[in-house]
Design a protein around this motif. Structure first.
Motif, PDB file in Angstrom:
ATOM      1  N   ILE A   1       0.920  -1.179   0.087  1.00 55.04           N
ATOM      2  CA  ILE A   1       0.161   0.063  -0.131  1.00 55.04           C
ATOM      3  C   ILE A   1       0.695   1.224   0.078  1.00 55.04           C
ATOM      4  CG2 ILE A   1      -1.791   1.364   1.210  1.00 55.04           C
ATOM      5  CD1 ILE A   1      -2.769  -1.231   2.344  1.00 55.04           C
TER       6      ILE A   1
ATOM      7  N   ASP B   1       2.521   4.778   0.692  1.00 50.15           N
ATOM      8  CA  ASP B   1       2.486   5.490   1.811  1.00 50.15           C
ATOM      9  C   ASP B   1       1.467   6.529   1.845  1.00 50.15           C
ATOM     10  OD1 ASP B   1       4.650   4.282   2.990  1.00 50.15           O
ATOM     11  OD2 ASP B   1       6.129   5.764   3.003  1.00 50.15           O
TER      12      ASP B   1
ATOM     13  N   HIS C   1      -1.699   4.838   2.625  1.00 49.57           N
ATOM     14  CA  HIS C   1      -1.494   4.142   3.923  1.00 49.57           C
ATOM     15  C   HIS C   1      -1.745   5.188   5.097  1.00 49.57           C
ATOM     16  CE1 HIS C   1       0.039   2.157   7.478  1.00 49.57           C
ATOM     17  NE2 HIS C   1       1.042   2.990   7.590  1.00 49.57           N
TER      18      HIS C   1
ATOM     19  N   GLN D   1      -5.358   5.201   7.553  1.00 46.27           N
ATOM     20  CA  GLN D   1      -4.952   5.248   9.299  1.00 46.27           C
ATOM     21  C   GLN D   1      -6.042   5.952   9.989  1.00 46.27           C
ATOM     22  OE1 GLN D   1      -0.958   6.325   9.565  1.00 46.27           O
ATOM     23  NE2 GLN D   1      -0.281   4.309   9.873  1.00 46.27           N
TER      24      GLN D   1
ATOM     25  N   ARG E   1      -4.427  -1.820  11.819  1.00 49.12           N
ATOM     26  CA  ARG E   1      -3.804  -0.466  11.061  1.00 49.12           C
ATOM     27  C   ARG E   1      -5.048   0.438  10.682  1.00 49.12           C
ATOM     28  NH1 ARG E   1       0.452  -3.136   6.876  1.00 49.12           N
ATOM     29  NH2 ARG E   1       1.146  -1.131   6.874  1.00 49.12           N
ATOM     30  N   TYR E   2      -6.137  -0.300  10.161  1.00 49.92           N
ATOM     31  CA  TYR E   2      -7.022   0.592   9.501  1.00 49.92           C
ATOM     32  C   TYR E   2      -8.624   0.962  10.067  1.00 49.92           C
ATOM     33  CZ  TYR E   2      -3.447   0.201   6.024  1.00 49.92           C
ATOM     34  OH  TYR E   2      -2.187   0.112   5.358  1.00 49.92           O
TER      35      TYR E   2
END
Length: 706
Positions: A531, A533, A536, A540, A604-605
């Motif tokens: 993914i 940056d 990403h 987030q 993470r998400y």
């Protein structure tokens, strides 16, 4: 059944106008007492509905909230309608209102309704206990046991306590045989030194010998061949028992000595009493595998045809053993606690019942009950009016007593984890050992903390805390689950020391499950999705958006917030272990499946719990993950190895995302892994061994070597 009745009432309301609450409640009471022809309005003292068949009183119906303020696991009371007949037998229990998350959004309400159905036809004269126990007596013995609900232990224990407190409160005011008459308390000023023989002659120590013949007549067969008998021999008595009431100084001080008697009174709570029981022979009052500080299945105190449960105090009985002219190993001795809410009157006739449960094999068993009646000298007591009943032992304390070993194991694990973090640089020098330790800890987190001890924290816990702070904080709500409380306490403290990563990377069972799937992905050589940056970083923020959306909903409607919190797959995968409706299972499996291609995708998400902890983690005292000058400039080794993506290109740690797996610290402290260390070592080697520079004088030699 409840759902059908309510649907019927709704249809009636649509056809005939609105149905009042009183009419709905009357219909529920009618179900508890099908023969009822008249239900009286609620009276004031006590608040009950008297139920009649013509002019015959059938019993009473009452709401639990009029008698008990116990809060459920949700922080709100479970409101029950309870029916009790004139003999002290429960006509039934119905759930009027509850907010228990495990039933509303997990197991389903039917499992709750099935649980309360077990109370029908159970007598409150015998203690009702949730859960089975090996070797426990049946309903005619010391306790009545009903099946619990897996994954909902706290909720059903609270419900059971609510039923018993409410029913006993009504019974003592309305039913013969339950009402508390004048009570007696031991006279503290009355003491006379007596030896063992004097105690026996006065009847202060009761002696009861149960012979083999009595037992064989009761069970209708010889005792030979039964497995759970302690002694052999035709001449041995079946059971030889001495017992004594210890609160009276003339008994307790003589048996326990000054120091022992003083210690006993320190351990007894207000209104509690103590009974000493010693036994020898083939069948003792507790089995060989009896667990101290629990209630014995073989022994119960009787008064007014009611069973009173005894609780072992785990008291040192060494002083008492000196009285007996037998080897200490041949006698079993226990001091039992008689709790205040049982209203035991030592000045009135009572009996000690021994429940005999003999097993020939796992299929064939015989049982019988024997009672030794006794009456203590009334001169030992002061007769007084019944005082206000003392509060029984709090449920939260009982939960801690029952789960002490789970808490102890969790505390040991947390201590080991804290020591690891404090000594991280020394431990991380041993790369292989550290990674094995981490893998073992994650297995412990998933299997023991998550699947066994049900210690999965959730964003719902944050809702409960915020609402408690808003409406009036009561720590007892949080003490109901000792494992959850221990983990939350440790996590809360660690947030201000190291940030949110310690929990997310080490103590979250679902996080551990995702990490294990990452191991599988590596073994299976599953290609990971890269993914970019920028994307990403944007993804987030999704978990923070979810958290911000959930918190105000919780203040508006906790029930709705709990439903929306199903964005967490914890309940499906950890609490219920995928035994749930297929949409929930599909959602959880889909998230885990994504984790095979994107390491810890959910953490993470999506995870709102992680977002909430990250916000609090910004108040941490230390940014303690060591960085060196080469990190990010130019070395990118740790960034590429960070599977969670918490290391930025310039080498800085994003503590809001870091799960503190310490992989970067392992790299930093191992010279064969850290790129900067490898580069420095190479430069040092070149400096120590500079290359040779050929000169004109050396040229012929060089030519010859070629």
């Amino acid at each position: 059944m409840i759902a059908r009745v309510r649907l019927l009432l709704l249809l009636i309301g649509l056809l005939a106008g609105p149905v009042t609450f009183a009419q709905t409640l009357e219909a529920e009471i009618q179900q508890l007492f099908p023969k009822a022809t008249r239900i009286e309005p609620k009276q004031d003292d006590p608040p009950v509905h008297a139920v009649y068949q013509l002019d015959e009183l059938l019993g009473y119906a009452f709401e639990s909230t009029d008698y008990s303020s116990l809060q459920g696991f949700s922080g709100k009371p479970i409101r029950l309608l309870i029916g009790l007949d004139t003999a002290g037998v429960l006509a039934g229990v119905k759930v009027l209102e509850h907010h228990e998350p495990v039933f509303l959004h997990g197991l389903g309400e039917q499992s709750l309704f099935d649980f309360v159905d077990q109370y029908r036809h159970k007598s409150i004269g015998t203690p009702i206990v949730v859960g089975s126990e090996k070797g426990a007596a049946g309903e005619g013995g010391s306790v009545t046991r009903i099946d619990g609900v897996s994954k909902a232990t706290v909720s059903v224990v609270i419900l059971n306590e609510t039923v018993l407190l409410s029913a006993l409160s009504v019974a003592r005011k309305q039913l013969d045989g339950f009402a508390s008459g004048p009570l007696a308390s031991a006279r503290t000023d009355l003491y006379e030194p007596l030896d063992w023989q004097g105690l026996l002659e006065r009847g202060y120590v009761q002696h009861w010998t149960l012979s083999r013949d009595e037992v064989e007549r009761a069970i209708g067969q010889p005792l030979d061949g039964f497995q759970n008998l302690s002694l052999d021999g035709d001449e041995a008595s079946f059971s030889d028992i001495h017992f004594a009431y210890l609160n009276a100084p003339s008994i307790g001080r003589n048996l326990l000595g000054e120091a022992g008697f003083a210690r006993l009174n320190e351990e007894l709570k207000v209104g509690e009493q103590a009974l000493l029981v010693l036994s020898s022979g083939m069948y003792r009052h507790v089995p060989d595998d009896f667990v101290p500080a629990t209630a014995p299945s073989r022994l119960v105190l009787m008064q007014h045809d009611r069973a009173i449960e005894l609780h072992d105090m785990n008291f040192n009985n060494g002083a008492v053993m000196e009285w007996l002219d037998v080897p200490a190993g041949d006698v079993e001795a226990n001091v039992f606690r008689i709790k205040a809410h049982n209203a035991f009157n030592p000045a009135e006739p009572a009996g000690l019942r021994l429940n005999v449960d003999l097993q020939r094999n796992h299929l064939v068993r015989s049982d019988a009950a024997f009672t030794r009646d006794f009456q203590l000298d009334r001169d030992l007591f002061e007769i007084q009016s019944a005082p206000d009943e003392a509060e029984p032992i709090p449920i939260w304390l009982r939960m801690w007593q029952e789960r002490w070993w789970q808490v102890a194991l969790v505390v040991l694990a947390l201590a080991a984890l804290t020591w690891t973090f404090l000594r991280q640089h020394r431990i991380s020098r041993h790369s292989r050992s550290f990674h094995l330790f981490r893998a073992g800890f994650l297995v412990f987190t998933l299997v023991f903390i998550g699947l066994y001890a049900q210690g999965q924290l959730s964003v719902v816990n944050i809702f409960t805390l915020l609402l408690a702070l808003w409406h009036g904080f009561d720590i007892r709500v949080f003490l109901m689950d000792p494992v959850i409380f221990t983990l939350w306490s440790f996590t809360f403290v660690s947030l201000f020391l190291w940030g949110r990563g310690l929990f997310c990377g080490w103590l979250c069972p679902f996080g551990a499950l995702q990490e294990m799937l990452g191991w599988v992905a590596k073994r299976a050589h599953i290609r990971q999705w890269k993914i970019p940056d920028p994307l990403h970083r944007r993804l987030q923020w999704l978990k923070y958006v979810i958290l911000i959306a959930l918190v105000p909903v919780a203040f508006h409607s906790l029930t709705l917030a709990e439903r929306l919190a199903e964005v967490e797959p914890f309940k499906t995968s950890i609490t219920l272990f995928f035994v749930r409706a297929w949409p929930f299972v599909l959602y959880a499996v889909a998230l885990l499946g994504l984790g095979l291609f994107v390491h810890k995708f959910y953490c993470r998400y999506i995870c709102p719990l992680g977002a909430g902890l990250a916000i609090l983690g910004r108040l941490r005292l230390f940014s303690w993950l060591t960085r060196i000058e080469a990190c990010g400039q130019p070395c990118q080794h740790c960034k590429h190895q960070c599977e969670i993506g918490a290391i930025r290109r310039d080498g800085r740690i994003d503590y809001d995302e870091c799960i503190q797996c310490l992989a970067c610290i392992v790299i930093l402290n191992n010279e064969d892994q850290c790129a900067a260390s490898i580069s420095a070592r190479k430069k040092a080697g070149k400096a120590a061994h500079p290359p040779l520079i050929a000169t004109d004088a050396m040229a012929p030699v060089a030519m010859r070597r070629r």
